[in-house]
Write a protein that holds these residues in place. Sequence first.
Motif, PDB file in Angstrom:
ATOM      1  N   ALA A 262       1.090  -0.922   0.183  1.00  0.00           N
ATOM      2  CA  ALA A 262      -0.102   0.169  -0.096  1.00  0.00           C
ATOM      3  C   ALA A 262       0.704   0.848  -0.063  1.00  0.00           C
ATOM      4  O   ALA A 262       1.060   2.463  -0.970  1.00  0.00           O
ATOM      5  CB  ALA A 262      -1.118  -0.638   1.122  1.00  0.00           C
ATOM      6  N   ALA A 263       2.275   1.155   0.606  1.00  0.00           N
ATOM      7  CA  ALA A 263       2.685   2.559   0.611  1.00  0.00           C
ATOM      8  C   ALA A 263       3.742   2.441  -0.559  1.00  0.00           C
ATOM      9  O   ALA A 263       3.905   3.808  -0.886  1.00  0.00           O
ATOM     10  CB  ALA A 263       4.016   2.534   2.098  1.00  0.00           C
ATOM     11  N   ILE A 264       4.196   1.729  -1.613  1.00  0.00           N
ATOM     12  CA  ILE A 264       4.863   2.056  -2.600  1.00  0.00           C
ATOM     13  C   ILE A 264       3.142   1.956  -3.751  1.00  0.00           C
ATOM     14  O   ILE A 264       3.277   3.305  -4.177  1.00  0.00           O
ATOM     15  CB  ILE A 264       4.879   0.316  -2.996  1.00  0.00           C
TER      16      ILE A 264
ATOM     17  N   TYR B 180       8.168  -0.897   7.749  1.00  0.00           N
ATOM     18  CA  TYR B 180       7.373  -0.822   6.400  1.00  0.00           C
ATOM     19  C   TYR B 180       7.267   0.063   5.150  1.00  0.00           C
ATOM     20  O   TYR B 180       8.150   0.466   3.796  1.00  0.00           O
ATOM     21  CB  TYR B 180       6.151  -1.596   6.608  1.00  0.00           C
ATOM     22  N   SER B 181       7.564   1.488   5.863  1.00  0.00           N
ATOM     23  CA  SER B 181       8.509   2.734   5.020  1.00  0.00           C
ATOM     24  C   SER B 181       9.564   2.209   4.373  1.00  0.00           C
ATOM     25  O   SER B 181      10.207   3.025   3.467  1.00  0.00           O
ATOM     26  CB  SER B 181       7.562   3.890   5.511  1.00  0.00           C
ATOM     27  N   GLU B 182      10.416   1.632   4.990  1.00  0.00           N
ATOM     28  CA  GLU B 182      12.513   1.513   4.765  1.00  0.00           C
ATOM     29  C   GLU B 182      11.564   0.784   3.849  1.00  0.00           C
ATOM     30  O   GLU B 182      12.606   0.696   2.955  1.00  0.00           O
ATOM     31  CB  GLU B 182      12.849   1.225   6.044  1.00  0.00           C
ATOM     32  N   TRP B 183      10.969  -0.584   4.045  1.00  0.00           N
ATOM     33  CA  TRP B 183      11.362  -1.651   2.698  1.00  0.00           C
ATOM     34  C   TRP B 183      10.320  -1.034   1.268  1.00  0.00           C
ATOM     35  O   TRP B 183      11.081  -0.523   0.187  1.00  0.00           O
ATOM     36  CB  TRP B 183       9.523  -2.524   3.192  1.00  0.00           C
ATOM     37  N   ALA B 184       9.045   0.088   1.678  1.00  0.00           N
ATOM     38  CA  ALA B 184       9.031   1.047   0.320  1.00  0.00           C
ATOM     39  C   ALA B 184      10.154   1.268  -0.215  1.00  0.00           C
ATOM     40  O   ALA B 184       9.811   1.950  -0.618  1.00  0.00           O
ATOM     41  CB  ALA B 184       7.548   1.334   0.690  1.00  0.00           C
ATOM     42  N   GLU B 185      10.392   2.414   1.046  1.00  0.00           N
ATOM     43  CA  GLU B 185      12.010   3.094  -0.022  1.00  0.00           C
ATOM     44  C   GLU B 185      12.999   2.806  -0.524  1.00  0.00           C
ATOM     45  O   GLU B 185      13.086   2.658  -1.806  1.00  0.00           O
ATOM     46  CB  GLU B 185      12.343   4.401   1.584  1.00  0.00           C
ATOM     47  N   GLN B 186      13.258   1.574  -0.429  1.00  0.00           N
ATOM     48  CA  GLN B 186      14.426   0.947  -0.609  1.00  0.00           C
ATOM     49  C   GLN B 186      13.884   0.130  -1.568  1.00  0.00           C
ATOM     50  O   GLN B 186      14.487   0.159  -2.267  1.00  0.00           O
ATOM     51  CB  GLN B 186      14.829   0.024   0.460  1.00  0.00           C
ATOM     52  N   LEU B 187      12.576  -0.453  -2.312  1.00  0.00           N
ATOM     53  CA  LEU B 187      12.303  -1.450  -2.947  1.00  0.00           C
ATOM     54  C   LEU B 187      12.002   0.167  -4.049  1.00  0.00           C
ATOM     55  O   LEU B 187      12.439  -0.204  -5.702  1.00  0.00           O
ATOM     56  CB  LEU B 187      11.261  -2.137  -2.727  1.00  0.00           C
ATOM     57  N   ASP B 188      10.648   0.863  -3.669  1.00  0.00           N
ATOM     58  CA  ASP B 188      10.706   1.636  -5.018  1.00  0.00           C
ATOM     59  C   ASP B 188      12.158   2.145  -5.298  1.00  0.00           C
ATOM     60  O   ASP B 188      11.569   3.781  -5.158  1.00  0.00           O
ATOM     61  CB  ASP B 188       9.440   2.155  -4.269  1.00  0.00           C
ATOM     62  N   ARG B 189      11.923   2.194  -6.323  1.00  0.00           N
ATOM     63  CA  ARG B 189      13.754   2.679  -7.036  1.00  0.00           C
ATOM     64  C   ARG B 189      13.503   2.235  -8.565  1.00  0.00           C
ATOM     65  O   ARG B 189      15.193   2.049  -9.061  1.00  0.00           O
ATOM     66  CB  ARG B 189      14.651   2.790  -6.363  1.00  0.00           C
ATOM     67  N   THR B 190      12.854   2.697  -9.054  1.00  0.00           N
ATOM     68  CA  THR B 190      12.451   2.304 -10.346  1.00  0.00           C
ATOM     69  C   THR B 190      12.839   2.882 -12.013  1.00  0.00           C
ATOM     70  O   THR B 190      12.160   3.789 -11.171  1.00  0.00           O
ATOM     71  CB  THR B 190      11.241   1.032 -10.703  1.00  0.00           C
TER      72      THR B 190
END
Length: 267
Positions: free
Chosen positions: A31-33, A185-195
Amino acid sequence: MKKIAFIIIAILMLDFTSAYGWGAKGHDVVAAIAEQHLTPKAKRKINRILDGKSIVYYSSWMDNIQNSPYWENGYNKTKTWHYANVDEGFTYQTMTKNPDGDVVSGLEKLTKEMTENYRNLTDSMRVDYLKMIVHMVGDLHCPMHAGRLSDRGGNGTKVKWFGQNTSLHSVWDSKMIDSARKWNYSEWAEQLDRTDRKYRKEIMKGSYEEWFNDTVENAADLYDYVEELGDTPNLSYQFVYDFSPLLEEQLLNGGYRLAYVLNTIFK
Ligand SMILES: [Zn+2]
């Protein structure tokens, strides 16, 4: 008598846990992504429907409500809408469908309501359907929610996780994400959402059925891997290493596709 009651409670609990998708953290990440990729219009409308709360805030609502007798919108029979169990060699199209519905047919139905029948829905239906879509797109990307019917979506495949008895289903619901990183959860979103935009464009298309069939293929890879290791294998660091790319890809794609679905509904 006490023993029978205990067994019944144990069975009920087993059924209850089997319907959970990603644990709360996985749903929050998805959801955060998605939130980062909503159009301004979708953001505004969602904000109004959810009365200022976010889609992250409600991402696990559907897991928590599923046993509640108080849910008023006639959708309290959604226990089977978190998954679709597909036996080996089948796809969503060729599998035997659950008459109570599944994650794909449920999403198709809700999305249709929110697009073609929106005007006729009550406010509380709009709220409920939105929260369900947010949750179910997450579940659609959770590998063991496309697990085999023969082992109840991985619940019957016993494994050890760092020495502790559990099931393959449970490993994917929450153990993987909790073991892979110590991020919130926000660290996960921040680290993954870099495309880049090109990647997102490629991911943000297709249908629920197509996305689900990708998850079925991921589940098949997992079964192959685990079966190769023999009975009740002890999964630990090597498994985390081997399947972290899949975990990350599914969370990320789930997030982008959720944004795509919501942007399409609220355009
Ligand atoms: Zn769920």
